[in-house]
Every structure is written in C-alpha cells, then in structure tokens.
Write a protein that holds these residues in place. Sequence first.
Motif, mmCIF file in Angstrom:
data_model
loop_
_atom_site.group_PDB
_atom_site.id
_atom_site.type_symbol
_atom_site.label_atom_id
_atom_site.label_comp_id
_atom_site.label_asym_id
_atom_site.label_seq_id
_atom_site.Cartn_x
_atom_site.Cartn_y
_atom_site.Cartn_z
ATOM 1 N N GLU A 48 33.313 35.234 20.430
ATOM 2 C CA GLU A 48 32.164 36.132 20.609
ATOM 3 C C GLU A 48 31.411 35.801 21.889
ATOM 4 O OE1 GLU A 48 29.927 35.645 17.063
ATOM 5 O OE2 GLU A 48 31.090 37.111 15.898
ATOM 6 N N ALA A 49 31.196 34.512 22.123
ATOM 7 C CA ALA A 49 30.473 34.089 23.332
ATOM 8 C C ALA A 49 31.273 34.405 24.590
ATOM 9 C CB ALA A 49 30.168 32.598 23.256
ATOM 10 N N LEU A 50 32.569 34.154 24.551
ATOM 11 C CA LEU A 50 33.403 34.393 25.732
ATOM 12 C C LEU A 50 33.514 35.888 26.043
ATOM 13 C CD1 LEU A 50 36.212 31.762 25.144
ATOM 14 C CD2 LEU A 50 34.522 31.763 26.987
ATOM 15 N N GLU A 51 33.568 36.724 25.029
ATOM 16 C CA GLU A 51 33.601 38.167 25.280
ATOM 17 C C GLU A 51 32.368 38.605 26.061
ATOM 18 O OE1 GLU A 51 36.297 40.040 21.654
ATOM 19 O OE2 GLU A 51 34.139 39.780 21.349
ATOM 20 N N ARG A 52 31.213 38.077 25.685
ATOM 21 C CA ARG A 52 29.980 38.429 26.396
ATOM 22 C C ARG A 52 29.981 37.839 27.805
ATOM 23 N NH1 ARG A 52 27.737 36.784 21.461
ATOM 24 N NH2 ARG A 52 27.070 34.815 22.413
ATOM 25 N N ARG A 53 30.353 36.588 27.921
ATOM 26 C CA ARG A 53 30.279 35.888 29.198
ATOM 27 C C ARG A 53 31.303 36.379 30.219
ATOM 28 N NH1 ARG A 53 28.301 30.520 28.792
ATOM 29 N NH2 ARG A 53 28.802 30.366 31.024
ATOM 30 N N LEU A 54 32.372 37.012 29.757
ATOM 31 C CA LEU A 54 33.449 37.405 30.661
ATOM 32 C C LEU A 54 33.521 38.908 30.901
ATOM 33 C CD1 LEU A 54 36.247 35.010 29.353
ATOM 34 C CD2 LEU A 54 34.869 34.761 31.436
ATOM 35 N N GLU A 55 32.502 39.647 30.453
ATOM 36 C CA GLU A 55 32.496 41.099 30.655
ATOM 37 C C GLU A 55 32.526 41.476 32.133
ATOM 38 O OE1 GLU A 55 29.232 42.873 28.633
ATOM 39 O OE2 GLU A 55 30.377 43.229 26.802
ATOM 40 N N HIS A 56 32.001 40.607 32.992
ATOM 41 C CA HIS A 56 31.909 40.930 34.413
ATOM 42 C C HIS A 56 33.248 40.789 35.144
ATOM 43 C CE1 HIS A 56 31.761 36.555 34.340
ATOM 44 N NE2 HIS A 56 32.012 36.540 35.643
ATOM 45 N N VAL A 57 34.216 40.136 34.525
ATOM 46 C CA VAL A 57 35.514 39.920 35.176
ATOM 47 C C VAL A 57 36.361 41.179 35.027
ATOM 48 C CG1 VAL A 57 37.622 38.533 35.222
ATOM 49 C CG2 VAL A 57 35.415 37.445 34.730
ATOM 50 N N LYS A 58 36.726 41.793 36.126
ATOM 51 C CA LYS A 58 37.519 43.021 36.108
ATOM 52 C C LYS A 58 38.998 42.761 36.369
ATOM 53 C CE LYS A 58 33.434 44.839 35.807
ATOM 54 N NZ LYS A 58 32.871 45.061 34.453
ATOM 55 N N THR A 59 39.314 41.587 36.892
ATOM 56 C CA THR A 59 40.694 41.244 37.217
ATOM 57 C C THR A 59 41.545 41.192 35.954
ATOM 58 O OG1 THR A 59 39.858 39.867 39.008
ATOM 59 C CG2 THR A 59 42.157 39.532 38.365
ATOM 60 N N PRO A 60 42.717 41.849 35.933
ATOM 61 C CA PRO A 60 43.593 41.772 34.766
ATOM 62 C C PRO A 60 44.136 40.351 34.600
ATOM 63 C CG PRO A 60 44.204 43.615 36.190
ATOM 64 C CD PRO A 60 43.257 42.750 36.965
ATOM 65 N N MET A 61 43.841 39.729 33.477
ATOM 66 C CA MET A 61 44.348 38.393 33.204
ATOM 67 C C MET A 61 44.254 38.112 31.712
ATOM 68 S SD MET A 61 41.288 36.029 34.769
ATOM 69 C CE MET A 61 42.099 34.545 34.194
ATOM 70 N N SER A 62 44.858 37.003 31.283
ATOM 71 C CA SER A 62 44.921 36.702 29.863
ATOM 72 C C SER A 62 44.317 35.333 29.576
ATOM 73 C CB SER A 62 46.377 36.749 29.379
ATOM 74 O OG SER A 62 47.201 35.931 30.202
ATOM 75 N N GLU A 97 41.854 33.676 42.328
ATOM 76 C CA GLU A 97 43.190 33.389 42.844
ATOM 77 C C GLU A 97 44.097 34.607 42.735
ATOM 78 O OE1 GLU A 97 43.230 28.630 41.577
ATOM 79 O OE2 GLU A 97 44.391 30.120 40.437
ATOM 80 N N ILE A 98 44.023 35.286 41.614
ATOM 81 C CA ILE A 98 44.843 36.487 41.409
ATOM 82 C C ILE A 98 44.454 37.577 42.400
ATOM 83 C CG2 ILE A 98 45.376 38.357 39.795
ATOM 84 C CD1 ILE A 98 45.030 36.268 37.532
ATOM 85 N N ASP A 99 43.149 37.776 42.580
ATOM 86 C CA ASP A 99 42.669 38.785 43.524
ATOM 87 C C ASP A 99 43.116 38.464 44.947
ATOM 88 O OD1 ASP A 99 41.454 40.119 41.475
ATOM 89 O OD2 ASP A 99 39.439 39.325 41.865
ATOM 90 N N ALA A 100 43.011 37.179 45.335
ATOM 91 C CA ALA A 100 43.400 36.787 46.671
ATOM 92 C C ALA A 100 44.897 37.003 46.899
ATOM 93 C CB ALA A 100 43.046 35.315 46.908
ATOM 94 N N ALA A 101 45.702 36.686 45.888
ATOM 95 C CA ALA A 101 47.145 36.881 46.007
ATOM 96 C C ALA A 101 47.491 38.361 46.118
ATOM 97 C CB ALA A 101 47.852 36.266 44.791
ATOM 98 N N LYS A 135 45.532 40.738 47.363
ATOM 99 C CA LYS A 135 45.119 41.205 48.689
ATOM 100 C C LYS A 135 46.114 40.781 49.765
ATOM 101 C CE LYS A 135 40.129 41.404 47.800
ATOM 102 N NZ LYS A 135 38.797 40.818 48.119
ATOM 103 N N ALA A 136 46.615 39.536 49.631
ATOM 104 C CA ALA A 136 47.584 39.044 50.613
ATOM 105 C C ALA A 136 48.885 39.831 50.537
ATOM 106 C CB ALA A 136 47.851 37.559 50.356
ATOM 107 N N GLU A 137 49.297 40.156 49.309
ATOM 108 C CA GLU A 137 50.525 40.939 49.128
ATOM 109 C C GLU A 137 50.356 42.344 49.697
ATOM 110 O OE1 GLU A 137 53.476 42.414 45.489
ATOM 111 O OE2 GLU A 137 51.856 40.985 45.088
ATOM 112 N N ALA A 138 49.183 42.938 49.482
ATOM 113 C CA ALA A 138 48.937 44.286 49.990
ATOM 114 C C ALA A 138 48.883 44.317 51.524
ATOM 115 C CB ALA A 138 47.623 44.820 49.423
ATOM 116 N N ALA A 139 48.471 43.208 52.120
ATOM 117 C CA ALA A 139 48.360 43.151 53.579
ATOM 118 C C ALA A 139 49.702 42.959 54.269
ATOM 119 C CB ALA A 139 47.410 42.020 53.975
ATOM 120 N N GLU A 140 50.707 42.513 53.532
ATOM 121 C CA GLU A 140 52.015 42.258 54.138
ATOM 122 C C GLU A 140 52.749 43.566 54.494
ATOM 123 O OE1 GLU A 140 54.147 39.819 51.437
ATOM 124 O OE2 GLU A 140 52.952 38.028 51.854
#
Length: 375
Positions: free
Chosen positions: A290-304, A364-368, A370-375
């Motif tokens: 319950e706490a993590l669901e509230r605390r992580l709402e701001h993260v938009k990056t797809p991850m598990s 880290e996922i976002d940076a990777a 962006k780097a892939e898209a720039a190639e």
Amino acid sequence: MSMNPIRPWRNIERRPSRQISVGPVKVGGDAPISVQTMTNTITTDVAATIAQIQAAADAGADIVRVSAPDEASARALKEIVAESPVPIVADIHFHYKRAIESAESGAACLRINPGNIGDESRVREVIAAARDHGCSIRIGVNAGSLEKHLLDKYGEPCPDAMVESGLDHIRILQDHDFHEFKISVKASDVFMAAAAYQQLAEATDAPIHLGITEAGGLMSGTVKSAIGLGQLLWMGIGDTLRVSLSADPVEEVKMGFEILKSLGLRHRGVNIISCPSCARQGFDVIKTVEALERRLEHVKTPMSLSIIGCVVNGPGEALMTDVGFTGGGAGSGMVYLAGKQSHKMSNDQMIDHIVEQVETRAAEIDAAAKAEAAE
C-alpha cells in the motif's frame, strides 16, 4: 532495459484495423491501445473541468471525453481545448447542433449516439462540421438507447441489434465519404457487450473503442470491465478503451492501464508483483505494498517490482523483476537488482530504500532508451 521479456506464448495478435487520428493521438492500426476517461464536472465550470482533465492526463490518460449537453457547454470547450494537455472528445446526445458547436470549439472528436442523435439529415450536418474542423467521429452504440425500429425488430437489446445499429451508422458516414471514425457497442451486461464486440470486429475494419458501460463502482466496475475488456483484448479486439466507473476519473485511467499491463499491451509505471501474505511473511506485505503504491505513483517508466513475504517464491519472482525484496529473518530481507541478489536491508528502512532503488533503476532504463533512440 526493463526485465519484461516478450515470450511467444504470451503475444497477442491484434485485429487489423484502419488508423484514424484523435488530435495528435493515433487510434487503430499499429498505434498503442489508448486509455480514455470522461470528466464528471459541470462543463461550464471551466477551471474545474480543466483541473480534472489535467489530473487524468497526469495519471496517463491519452484522451479525455467532456460532455456537451447544452450550447454553453459546447462553447466552453473552446477554452477547455486550449488548456487541455490531451485531445478532447465532445460527448453529444440528442441535439446535433451541440456536435457542430463542439467542432467549432476545437474538439478533436465527436461522440454521437445513433439512437438519439436524429435522422440522417442531421448526421449529414455533423459530418460536414467534422470534416470542416478536422474532427474524427465515434459512433457510440449503447444497449440502453437503441433506435426504436431495432427494438421493435429484435424485441429487446441484443448483440445483433447493437451491431446493426453501428453498421447502419457506418454506412451513413461512408456514403458521405467520411472515414475518420471509430465505433463502440457498449452494454452494462458483460456477455452482451462481448458478443456484440466480437460480431462487430468481424464486420468492419474501423478502429474499435471498448467499454462496459455503467459498470458500477470502483471494485465491482473494475471486475466487470476486466472480465469483459480483458477477454476482448486477449482476442486482439480493441484499439482504445475506457473503464467506466462510478469513481474518480483518475481511477478509470489507472484501472485501464492495469488491464492493459496485465496483458502486456501497454507498459507504464511500476508493475508491483506481490504475494497475498501469510504466517510465513517476514514483514507486513500488505501495508508495505500500500505504501509503495502511493510512493511510486510518480514513476512513469515501465518496470517491475516484486515484494514477496518469504523465501518460498520470493527469490524466483525477484529473478524476473527489475527490483525485488524478499522477506527473511531477524527483521531484514534481501534486495534484488536486475534479477540478481544484491544486499540485505532492514525491514524498518525497506520502503524508503526500495523507492530509492526503483527511482535509480527507472533513471537507468530511461537513459538506456534515450541512448538507443539516438543511435
């Protein structure tokens, strides 16, 4: 990259459909399945309506529908559209002039119900306005408001009547060389809606808007929608959807994404994998999630993220997630990063630590990416 491998046995082959535009959002074809909601404010209360649209957009809504029940509301859309971060669909019932006014106000799409919009001459004027102002149209068939001649023909609302209504209206649009449309055949009955959508999917290549209408409150409505929409999406049917709930529109957006995430059709935000907890748990799993669901709402990056109470399934689940925490003994548990055992962490510090690890992994996922898209 995020640890969400695509496996052949879980791939869904989507039904081929034409692609249309709802403002800048593409619907159909190979476009992602878009998530919609609808405001429940008084439309002429522009500030409140815009605030609700912004909240829905922040939750991930791709498109928001706004009711235009009268001329003042249709005219208010001009200011709302100008401030909205997402395309606006004008919801039209009974009076075709509201559709024309909404098109003039900049709505990206006009939702009209063939059961109550009027005769073909009125629809023709709506088509002309949509074409002149670059709007798409949604044909919104509803089991609760079918045309009288169809109710007389079939005796009651049924899938055949709903699909016939929709196809009749498609014919009108196509006869006027208008093809920027999508269609829905909604019912509050899950069986009726599912059967109607399956028939419709075979009868047209138009993009399909999914929904179980008037589904109910947050819990019951989500269950009905998950069952009805889930089976259709699993069959590859559906290009955009709304989970209709008697709840905050933000909840509709959240539930829409959860349905899509469960089928691997959209990935947005943190997918928390957690156990139901039992006497073996090394920490309070339910309160932690319950706490993590509230605390992580701001993260938009797809991850598990896996949060498992003990070592029975915890290590195995953690191997397949970006971040994991498995309960242990002596007031601490094991943290896993990128599927590998990393370090121990005390239970009293775990929530803050997990949030930090998730934020780091997301960066880290976002940076990777962006780097892939720039190639």
